[in-house]
Structure formats: C-alpha cells, structure tokens
Design an enzyme around this catalytic site. Structure first.
Site, short mmCIF file in Angstrom:
data_model
loop_
_atom_site.label_atom_id
_atom_site.label_comp_id
_atom_site.label_asym_id
_atom_site.label_seq_id
_atom_site.Cartn_x
_atom_site.Cartn_y
_atom_site.Cartn_z
N SER A 146 0.83 -1.21 0.00
CA SER A 146 0.00 0.00 0.00
C SER A 146 0.86 1.26 0.00
CB SER A 146 -0.92 0.00 1.22
OG SER A 146 -0.17 -0.21 2.41
N ASN A 185 -1.66 -2.95 13.50
CA ASN A 185 -3.11 -2.78 13.51
C ASN A 185 -3.55 -1.56 14.33
OD1 ASN A 185 -2.94 -5.08 12.06
ND2 ASN A 185 -3.85 -6.43 13.62
N THR A 198 -40.70 26.65 -7.26
CA THR A 198 -40.99 25.30 -6.79
C THR A 198 -41.28 24.51 -8.06
OG1 THR A 198 -43.37 25.61 -6.57
CG2 THR A 198 -42.04 26.18 -4.65
N HIS A 199 -40.88 23.26 -8.08
CA HIS A 199 -41.02 22.43 -9.29
C HIS A 199 -40.34 23.06 -10.50
CE1 HIS A 199 -44.26 20.38 -6.99
NE2 HIS A 199 -44.56 21.62 -6.63
N SER A 216 -15.61 26.68 -26.30
CA SER A 216 -15.81 25.44 -27.03
C SER A 216 -14.79 25.39 -28.15
CB SER A 216 -17.23 25.42 -27.60
OG SER A 216 -17.27 24.59 -28.74
N LYS A 275 -19.35 30.17 -27.63
CA LYS A 275 -19.70 29.54 -26.36
C LYS A 275 -18.85 30.00 -25.18
CE LYS A 275 -21.81 26.30 -25.54
NZ LYS A 275 -22.34 24.97 -25.69
N ASN A 319 -18.71 28.25 -21.48
CA ASN A 319 -19.30 27.12 -20.76
C ASN A 319 -19.01 27.15 -19.25
OD1 ASN A 319 -20.30 26.00 -23.14
ND2 ASN A 319 -18.38 24.92 -23.54
N GLU A 342 -20.06 22.60 -13.61
CA GLU A 342 -20.40 21.23 -14.03
C GLU A 342 -19.48 20.20 -13.38
OE1 GLU A 342 -21.93 21.49 -18.53
OE2 GLU A 342 -20.11 22.60 -18.15
N TYR A 356 -9.13 -6.82 13.24
CA TYR A 356 -8.54 -6.23 12.04
C TYR A 356 -8.52 -7.22 10.88
CZ TYR A 356 -5.30 -4.35 8.66
OH TYR A 356 -4.77 -3.89 7.49
N GLN A 360 -7.11 -1.96 4.57
CA GLN A 360 -6.12 -1.21 3.79
C GLN A 360 -6.80 -0.46 2.64
OE1 GLN A 360 -2.04 -2.72 3.28
NE2 GLN A 360 -2.54 -2.99 1.13
N LYS A 405 -8.10 3.69 2.39
CA LYS A 405 -7.32 4.92 2.30
C LYS A 405 -7.49 5.71 1.01
CE LYS A 405 -4.24 3.01 5.59
NZ LYS A 405 -5.11 1.79 5.56
N1 ARG Z 1 -1.08 -1.37 5.45
C1 ARG Z 1 -1.96 -1.91 6.42
C2 ARG Z 1 -3.30 -1.17 6.39
O1 ARG Z 1 -3.39 -0.19 5.77
C3 ARG Z 1 -1.34 -1.77 7.79
C4 ARG Z 1 -1.81 -2.76 8.80
C5 ARG Z 1 -1.39 -4.12 8.43
N2 ARG Z 1 -1.50 -5.02 9.50
C6 ARG Z 1 -1.30 -6.31 9.29
N3 ARG Z 1 -1.41 -7.08 10.30
N4 ARG Z 1 -1.06 -6.78 8.10
O2 ARG Z 1 -4.29 -1.60 6.98
#
Ligand code: ARG
Length: 467
Positions: free
Chosen positions: A30, A117, A162-163, A284, A290, A292, A297, A324, A329, A332
């Site tokens: 990650s 964890n 309204t509407h 455009s 144009k 825009n 948007e 956990y 992971q 994120k």
């Molecule tokens: N990269 C992991 C995460 O984002 C970190 C925790 C990993 N823990 C493990 N026991 N593999 O969750």
C-alpha cells in the site's frame, strides 16, 4: 521505487523461508498511497517511544536514538529524498525499516507493545482529524463568501421556484443564505466527525491489548486525542470515523452540486440571471460563441465521487468479522480522494461565486412575470376576510382569464379586480414586487429586513465559530 523480493529481509520475515510471489508483493503493498500518512506515522511513533521510555520499557538512550532517527526520516521525506520501497509494503514498515538501518537495535525496540493494527488505526484517525479541521476552515471560507455576496446583492431580486416553475419573488440574498444554512449544518457534521475520530486506538496491540505496563493516556495527551478507546477489538477494526468523514463529505458535495446546478441554470440564455467571469468559464473548440460553465459542471460531476466513496467505505466494513482484516487497507484511497475532492471544490466555488455578475433588471422582471404575485392577491383577499380557499379560486380564475386575453396583472384595472371578487378595493393597485417582498417579514422570510437580519446573524455565528 526499489523492490527486493527477499522474504528473509522483511520485518515480519522470521517464520518465512520462501520468497513472496512478485504479484503478491505488488498486490499486498500500500506504500504507493499510504505514504501520504508519513507525518501521522512518525508523530505516532514519537509519542509511543516517549511513553515506552517514560514507563521504563525501553532505555532512555534508545528513545533519543529513535527520536533523532525519526526526525531525520521526516526531513528526508519532506525533501523528497526518502526512498519508499515496495518490498517494505506500507508506510509503517518503510519508516521502521529505515529507522533500524539508521539506529540499529534502538529502532528494533520501537515496535514493542504495538502492532501495525493499532498503529494504522492511529495514523488514520490523526489524518481524519486534520482533514476535518481543514474541511471546516474551507467550509467557513465559503460561508463567508456567501454572506458577503448576500450583502453585495442585498437588493437583487430573482424569481423563487418550486417544481422549477416560477412561484414567488425572492431576494437573491435569501437564496444564497439557504446554501449558507446547508453549509453550516455540514460544518457541524465535520465537527462531530472530528470528535468521534479523536480517540486513541494505540495500546490495543494486534487485537487483545498488550502485556506491557504502557500509559495510554500519556500517548493520547501527546497526540492531542480527547480519549482512549475502550475496547481493543473495536479499536483496531473500527473505521466508522472514515465513514463519518465520507458521509459528511458526500452530503456537502450534494449541497455544492445543487449550488453548481443553479449556476449552470442562471448563466444559461434561458435564465440569463447571471454571467460567468472569463476566469471561471471555458470556450468550445468548435462553437466560437460559447462560454461554458465547466467549473460548476465539474463540481456537480465530482459529487458522484464523494457519494461513491461513501458507498465504498460502508461496503468495505459490512462483511468483516472482528477484529482487524486487511480489507481495511482499502479504506485509504477513497478517503484521500474524498478529502481532496471536497477541498478543491470548496476552494473553487469560493473563488468563483464573487466573480458572478447578476443582471438585476432581468431578475426583477422575471420575478414578477408569469403571475408570480398571485399569492399576494389571494392573501390580500384573505386579509379582507375572504376565506383563503375562496380567494385562491378567485385569483385562479383571474389568472386563467388574463392568460386567455394575453394580459398580465399589471394591465388590470380596479374594475377587472372587482369583477374577479367584490372584496377588492383601490389599494389592490399598490401590490407590486416591493410590497410582495416586504410583506414576508417574518423570521426566515424573504423580506429585505428579515434577510438582512438573517445575514447578520449568519455572520455573527460564523465569527463566533472562528474564535
Ligand atoms: N497497510 C496496512 C493497512 O493499511 C497496515 C496494517 C497491516 N497489518 C497487518 N497485520 N497486516 O491496513
């Protein structure tokens, strides 16, 4: 990014003799995205190490080596000189391995009484807390822009809908302050999300707590957490605080999307209530005439991401047994995306709104067109004692008659009104745009006085929040 696929070199490699499959190494890692948590990870480790030393769990000399090493690593990362390694999987192991390279055994003691964890849960909470603070700052900026615009356009009138059918005249300021009200609730939601995120998971270990005499409150204090988590299983697996951020962000984006849609409408030739500044519109490639509303948007379009990220965050959690799981992971990238999307949208809308120019004459004429004062005529009769339902019916037939004859209310004489209902008197001729607005002089109404009061109250509330 360097790769060295040697199982024995891994910080968790003790029980392994074989190498990690190359594909698995890439799949599992990650670091490409969680490197963004480097500041939080280092702050968490510094607080953890200081506590370990204070509790006599590691020697004081180790603490100074760890602190020195982590501080150097922080500087290197900030100067783009740190080498992130895919074979070191994630931000936690990258920093820990680099620390060990620098300070040896002291570095190898940092992970005492800690697991990745509770570490990643802590880092992510620190990240969300900072994101909530930044989001609230930009929300307040946009609210202040709306309040200023409501002041600048204090006398501008537009039709209220309204509407999407013209309904009654309103002040543009009233319309703008409706968005300020939504964004005030959004700000509250981020404050609540922040409060729930601001609880320390560290000390929960892998899942069951740790066997050392740690001082969790000291770590919480050092990192600015309001409290420590109460259940280690929940603490390492809980990502509700991520969903809280997504949820507040998705709703805020829905509000921005609604506002963006109004800008698209207002700046169209059909409405023509406002004009876009060159700096906030695009041309455009084929149609030379144009201009825009791409910015509006895109804000509308980007709301889809925030909503998608909320659904992803919820779905990620729904099938997970305690405690956990590596699924987490996956929390994120969507979190980072929601934060980035929301912050850029808040900034761009804040910058664009003051550059809009409003066609005040067009707004005022549109506000009274299409019999938009009909309710005022019905109210007039009701105030003379006519039951409102009868008044409604009389004005309804008057509108139908005018439509048949191609006339508007302004073309009518007192006799026309009296033919519609005998309760009409000469003062009916003074019903106009100004009287219609001024009549709605109740808290929350669109009368100029009520709107000015609401605007001042909004500003006072905003200033108080900034204290
Ligand atoms: N990269 C992991 C995460 O984002 C970190 C925790 C990993 N823990 C493990 N026991 N593999 O969750």
């Amino acid at each position: 990014m360097t790769t060295s696929n040697d199982g024995s070199s891994k910080l968790w490699g003790g029980r392994f003799s074989g190498e990690t499959n190359d594909l698995v190494e890439r799949f599992n890692a990650s670091i490409d995205f969680d490197r963004r948590l480097y500041r939080e990870d280092i702050a968490g480790s510094l607080a953890h190490a200081a506590m370990l030393a204070a509790q006599g769990i590691i020697p004081a000399e180790d603490l100074s080596l760890i602190t020195g090493g982590l501080t150097e690593i922080l500087t290197e990362i900030e100067h783009g000189q740190f080498e992130f390694r895919l074979d070191r999987e994630d931000i936690h192991l990258n920093i820990e391995a680099a620390l060990i390279e620098r300070v040896g055994d002291a570095g190898r003691r940092l992970h005492t009484a800690r697991s990745r964890n509770d570490q990643v849960a802590t880092d992510t909470r620190l990240f969300v807390r900072a994101a909530c603070d930044e989001t609230m700052n930009w929300l307040r900026e946009l609210r202040s822009v709306l309040i200023d615009l409501a002041q600048r356009e204090a006398e501008t009138v537009i039709p209220g809908y309204t509407h999407l059918q013209r309904a009654q005249p309103i002040l543009l300021a009233h319309h703008l302050l409706a968005y300020e009200a939504m964004l005030t609730r959004d700000t509250q939601r981020f404050a609540q999300a922040r409060a729930r995120a601001n609880v320390l998971p560290l000390g929960s270990g892998a899942l069951a707590g740790v066997t050392y005499p740690i001082d969790r409150r000291a770590v919480a204090g050092a990192l600015g957490f309001d409290a420590i988590s109460e259940n280690s299983l929940d603490a390492v697996s809980d990502r509700d605080f991520v969903v809280d951020y997504h949820s507040a962000a998705a709703l805020t984006m829905v509000h921005l999307s609604r506002m963006a849609e109004e800008i698209v409408l207002w700046t169209s030739a059909e409405f023509a209530f406002a004009r876009l500044d060159d700096a906030f519109s695009t041309g455009s490639s084929i149609m030379p005439q144009k201009k825009n509303p791409d910015v509006a948007e895109l804000v509308r379009g980007k709301s889809a991401r925030a909503i998608g990220n909320l659904v992803q965050g919820l779905t990620l959690l729904k099938g997970q047994p305690l405690a956990y799981n590596k699924d987490n992971q996956e929390d994120k990238e969507s979190l980072f995306d929601s934060v980035d999307t929301l912050l850029i949208c808040l900034q761009v809308v804040s910058a664009m709104l003051p550059t809009l120019t409003f066609d005040r004459a067009r707004g005022a004429s549109a506000a009274v067109a299409n019999f938009a004062l009909a309710t005022d005529f019905a109210d007039y009769l009701a105030k003379k004692g006519v039951p409102f339902r009868d008044a409604h019916e009389a004005i309804g037939s008057l509108v139908a008659k005018c439509e048949r004859e191609g006339r508007t209310f302004e073309d009518l004489t007192l006799e026309d009104y009296r033919a519609a209902h005998p309760a009409f008197e000469a003062d009916v001729l003074s019903i106009d745009l100004a009287s219609s607005l001024a009549a709605r002089d109740i808290p929350g109404g669109t009368a100029p006085r009520a709107v000015a009061q609401a605007r001042d109250a909004a500003r006072t509330r905003l200033e108080a929040e900034k204290q």
